[in-house]
Design a protein around this motif. Structure first.
Motif, PDB file in Angstrom:
ATOM      1  N   LEU A  20       0.812  -1.223   0.000  1.00 15.88           N
ATOM      2  CA  LEU A  20       0.000   0.000   0.000  1.00 15.88           C
ATOM      3  C   LEU A  20       0.842   1.268   0.000  1.00 15.88           C
ATOM      4  O   LEU A  20       0.429   2.277  -0.559  1.00 15.88           O
ATOM      5  CB  LEU A  20      -0.936   0.025   1.201  1.00 15.88           C
ATOM      6  CG  LEU A  20      -2.103  -0.944   1.163  1.00 15.88           C
ATOM      7  CD1 LEU A  20      -2.988  -0.739   2.372  1.00 15.88           C
ATOM      8  CD2 LEU A  20      -2.916  -0.786  -0.109  1.00 15.88           C
ATOM      9  N   GLU A  21       2.008   1.234   0.629  1.00 15.78           N
ATOM     10  CA  GLU A  21       2.809   2.454   0.689  1.00 15.78           C
ATOM     11  C   GLU A  21       4.260   2.128   1.008  1.00 15.78           C
ATOM     12  O   GLU A  21       4.556   1.111   1.622  1.00 15.78           O
ATOM     13  CB  GLU A  21       2.253   3.397   1.753  1.00 15.78           C
ATOM     14  CG  GLU A  21       2.824   4.787   1.730  1.00 15.78           C
ATOM     15  CD  GLU A  21       2.616   5.522   0.418  1.00 15.78           C
ATOM     16  OE1 GLU A  21       3.566   5.572  -0.387  1.00 15.78           O
ATOM     17  OE2 GLU A  21       1.518   6.047   0.195  1.00 15.78           O
ATOM     18  N   MET A  22       5.147   3.008   0.556  1.00 18.89           N
ATOM     19  CA  MET A  22       6.579   2.908   0.844  1.00 18.89           C
ATOM     20  C   MET A  22       7.058   4.274   1.321  1.00 18.89           C
ATOM     21  O   MET A  22       6.624   5.300   0.800  1.00 18.89           O
ATOM     22  CB  MET A  22       7.353   2.511  -0.414  1.00 18.89           C
ATOM     23  CG  MET A  22       7.079   1.102  -0.867  1.00 18.89           C
ATOM     24  SD  MET A  22       8.109   0.687  -2.276  1.00 18.89           S
ATOM     25  CE  MET A  22       6.899   0.875  -3.588  1.00 18.89           C
ATOM     26  N   TYR A  23       7.927   4.270   2.321  1.00 16.88           N
ATOM     27  CA  TYR A  23       8.468   5.503   2.884  1.00 16.88           C
ATOM     28  C   TYR A  23       9.979   5.382   2.959  1.00 16.88           C
ATOM     29  O   TYR A  23      10.504   4.460   3.596  1.00 16.88           O
ATOM     30  CB  TYR A  23       7.911   5.741   4.293  1.00 16.88           C
ATOM     31  CG  TYR A  23       6.413   5.876   4.341  1.00 16.88           C
ATOM     32  CD1 TYR A  23       5.798   7.095   4.117  1.00 16.88           C
ATOM     33  CD2 TYR A  23       5.602   4.769   4.602  1.00 16.88           C
ATOM     34  CE1 TYR A  23       4.417   7.221   4.152  1.00 16.88           C
ATOM     35  CE2 TYR A  23       4.228   4.891   4.634  1.00 16.88           C
ATOM     36  CZ  TYR A  23       3.643   6.110   4.418  1.00 16.88           C
ATOM     37  OH  TYR A  23       2.271   6.231   4.449  1.00 16.88           O
ATOM     38  N   ASP A  24      10.693   6.323   2.329  1.00 17.97           N
ATOM     39  CA  ASP A  24      12.151   6.347   2.431  1.00 17.97           C
ATOM     40  C   ASP A  24      12.529   6.864   3.810  1.00 17.97           C
ATOM     41  O   ASP A  24      11.951   7.850   4.303  1.00 17.97           O
ATOM     42  CB  ASP A  24      12.753   7.254   1.358  1.00 17.97           C
ATOM     43  CG  ASP A  24      12.608   6.664  -0.037  1.00 17.97           C
ATOM     44  OD1 ASP A  24      12.591   5.423  -0.165  1.00 17.97           O
ATOM     45  OD2 ASP A  24      12.520   7.448  -0.996  1.00 17.97           O
ATOM     46  N   ILE A  25      13.503   6.198   4.424  1.00 21.81           N
ATOM     47  CA  ILE A  25      13.959   6.603   5.745  1.00 21.81           C
ATOM     48  C   ILE A  25      15.486   6.619   5.781  1.00 21.81           C
ATOM     49  O   ILE A  25      16.150   5.891   5.041  1.00 21.81           O
ATOM     50  CB  ILE A  25      13.428   5.666   6.862  1.00 21.81           C
ATOM     51  CG1 ILE A  25      13.863   4.221   6.623  1.00 21.81           C
ATOM     52  CG2 ILE A  25      11.927   5.779   7.008  1.00 21.81           C
ATOM     53  CD1 ILE A  25      13.614   3.305   7.812  1.00 21.81           C
ATOM     54  N   ASP A  26      16.024   7.473   6.636  1.00 24.24           N
ATOM     55  CA  ASP A  26      17.434   7.437   6.991  1.00 24.24           C
ATOM     56  C   ASP A  26      17.493   6.663   8.288  1.00 24.24           C
ATOM     57  O   ASP A  26      16.778   6.991   9.249  1.00 24.24           O
ATOM     58  CB  ASP A  26      17.987   8.851   7.170  1.00 24.24           C
ATOM     59  CG  ASP A  26      17.993   9.640   5.862  1.00 24.24           C
ATOM     60  OD1 ASP A  26      18.341   9.042   4.817  1.00 24.24           O
ATOM     61  OD2 ASP A  26      17.652  10.834   5.889  1.00 24.24           O
ATOM     62  N   ILE A  27      18.313   5.628   8.330  1.00 22.35           N
ATOM     63  CA  ILE A  27      18.265   4.689   9.440  1.00 22.35           C
ATOM     64  C   ILE A  27      19.663   4.372   9.941  1.00 22.35           C
ATOM     65  O   ILE A  27      20.615   4.293   9.172  1.00 22.35           O
ATOM     66  CB  ILE A  27      17.531   3.395   9.015  1.00 22.35           C
ATOM     67  CG1 ILE A  27      17.373   2.416  10.159  1.00 22.35           C
ATOM     68  CG2 ILE A  27      18.214   2.747   7.849  1.00 22.35           C
ATOM     69  CD1 ILE A  27      16.510   1.209   9.838  1.00 22.35           C
ATOM     70  N   THR A  28      19.770   4.200  11.247  1.00 16.13           N
ATOM     71  CA  THR A  28      20.987   3.699  11.876  1.00 16.13           C
ATOM     72  C   THR A  28      20.615   2.398  12.568  1.00 16.13           C
ATOM     73  O   THR A  28      19.691   2.362  13.387  1.00 16.13           O
ATOM     74  CB  THR A  28      21.544   4.703  12.905  1.00 16.13           C
ATOM     75  OG1 THR A  28      21.843   5.922  12.229  1.00 16.13           O
ATOM     76  CG2 THR A  28      22.799   4.164  13.565  1.00 16.13           C
ATOM     77  N   VAL A  29      21.317   1.335  12.201  1.00 21.10           N
ATOM     78  CA  VAL A  29      21.049   0.005  12.746  1.00 21.10           C
ATOM     79  C   VAL A  29      22.242  -0.430  13.580  1.00 21.10           C
ATOM     80  O   VAL A  29      23.393  -0.282  13.154  1.00 21.10           O
ATOM     81  CB  VAL A  29      20.810  -1.030  11.620  1.00 21.10           C
ATOM     82  CG1 VAL A  29      20.585  -2.413  12.196  1.00 21.10           C
ATOM     83  CG2 VAL A  29      19.647  -0.608  10.741  1.00 21.10           C
ATOM     84  N   ALA A  39      17.180  -0.266  15.802  1.00 13.55           N
ATOM     85  CA  ALA A  39      17.332   0.758  14.774  1.00 13.55           C
ATOM     86  C   ALA A  39      16.552   2.013  15.150  1.00 13.55           C
ATOM     87  O   ALA A  39      15.530   1.951  15.829  1.00 13.55           O
ATOM     88  CB  ALA A  39      16.837   0.232  13.424  1.00 13.55           C
ATOM     89  N   ALA A  40      17.064   3.122  14.673  1.00 11.75           N
ATOM     90  CA  ALA A  40      16.384   4.403  14.834  1.00 11.75           C
ATOM     91  C   ALA A  40      16.566   5.173  13.533  1.00 11.75           C
ATOM     92  O   ALA A  40      17.527   4.946  12.800  1.00 11.75           O
ATOM     93  CB  ALA A  40      16.971   5.181  16.007  1.00 11.75           C
ATOM     94  N   GLY A  41      15.637   6.054  13.263  1.00 15.07           N
ATOM     95  CA  GLY A  41      15.754   6.816  12.029  1.00 15.07           C
ATOM     96  C   GLY A  41      14.725   7.918  11.938  1.00 15.07           C
ATOM     97  O   GLY A  41      14.040   8.235  12.903  1.00 15.07           O
ATOM     98  N   ARG A  42      14.631   8.459  10.727  1.00 12.95           N
ATOM     99  CA  ARG A  42      13.684   9.523  10.416  1.00 12.95           C
ATOM    100  C   ARG A  42      13.247   9.349   8.975  1.00 12.95           C
ATOM    101  O   ARG A  42      13.944   8.725   8.180  1.00 12.95           O
ATOM    102  CB  ARG A  42      14.327  10.894  10.554  1.00 12.95           C
ATOM    103  CG  ARG A  42      14.870  11.202  11.923  1.00 12.95           C
ATOM    104  CD  ARG A  42      15.390  12.623  11.993  1.00 12.95           C
ATOM    105  NE  ARG A  42      14.337  13.622  12.128  1.00 12.95           N
ATOM    106  CZ  ARG A  42      13.639  13.860  13.234  1.00 12.95           C
ATOM    107  NH1 ARG A  42      13.860  13.156  14.307  1.00 12.95           N
ATOM    108  NH2 ARG A  42      12.713  14.792  13.274  1.00 12.95           N
ATOM    109  N   HIS A  43      12.120   9.933   8.626  1.00 14.43           N
ATOM    110  CA  HIS A  43      11.727   9.971   7.227  1.00 14.43           C
ATOM    111  C   HIS A  43      12.812  10.743   6.470  1.00 14.43           C
ATOM    112  O   HIS A  43      13.267  11.795   6.932  1.00 14.43           O
ATOM    113  CB  HIS A  43      10.368  10.649   7.048  1.00 14.43           C
ATOM    114  CG  HIS A  43       9.233   9.820   7.552  1.00 14.43           C
ATOM    115  ND1 HIS A  43       8.723   8.756   6.844  1.00 14.43           N
ATOM    116  CD2 HIS A  43       8.519   9.893   8.697  1.00 14.43           C
ATOM    117  CE1 HIS A  43       7.740   8.206   7.532  1.00 14.43           C
ATOM    118  NE2 HIS A  43       7.590   8.873   8.659  1.00 14.43           N
ATOM    119  N   ALA A  44      13.227  10.227   5.328  1.00 10.82           N
ATOM    120  CA  ALA A  44      14.280  10.876   4.541  1.00 10.82           C
ATOM    121  C   ALA A  44      13.807  12.219   4.004  1.00 10.82           C
ATOM    122  O   ALA A  44      14.599  13.146   3.851  1.00 10.82           O
ATOM    123  CB  ALA A  44      14.724   9.974   3.401  1.00 10.82           C
TER     124      ALA A  44
END
Length: 108
Positions: A20-29, A39-44
């Protein structure tokens, strides 16, 4: 502890065939010595009004996403997403999640 930071993509699948949907994120794993994954991140990119409404709807329905990294056609790691008020995402691996959720809609 092994750690890496990169861009990824959260995918919300309704079933095996429909994303249904895809969201690009910046992530640190980070993966610790016993294999525990965090992991933590934010929307790109900042979500516009329509994207924000869709995100909030999916999070309320079921906050489980698959995560894909560059070069992957489809995400393989299932995560539960929690969004803080400042927009930070905390992602927790949910390998035992079976893809089912009970959803009730109030149509009144």
């Amino acid at each position: 502890m092994d750690q890496f930071a990169r861009q990824g993509r959260l995918e919300w699948w309704a079933n095996d065939s429909i994303c249904l949907e895809m969201y690009d994120i910046d992530i640190t794993v980070a993966v610790d010595a016993v294999g525990q994954w965090r992991a933590a991140g934010r929307h790109a990119n900042a979500l516009d009004t329509t994207q924000r409404e869709g995100w909030d709807f999916l999070m309320e329905m079921d906050p489980h996403f698959s995560i894909a990294f560059p070069g992957e056609d489809r995400g393989g790691i299932m995560v539960r997403a929690v969004e803080a008020e400042d927009g930070t995402l905390t992602l927790t691996e949910t390998p035992d999640w079976d893809g089912s959720a009970n959803v009730t809609f109030d149509l009144t």
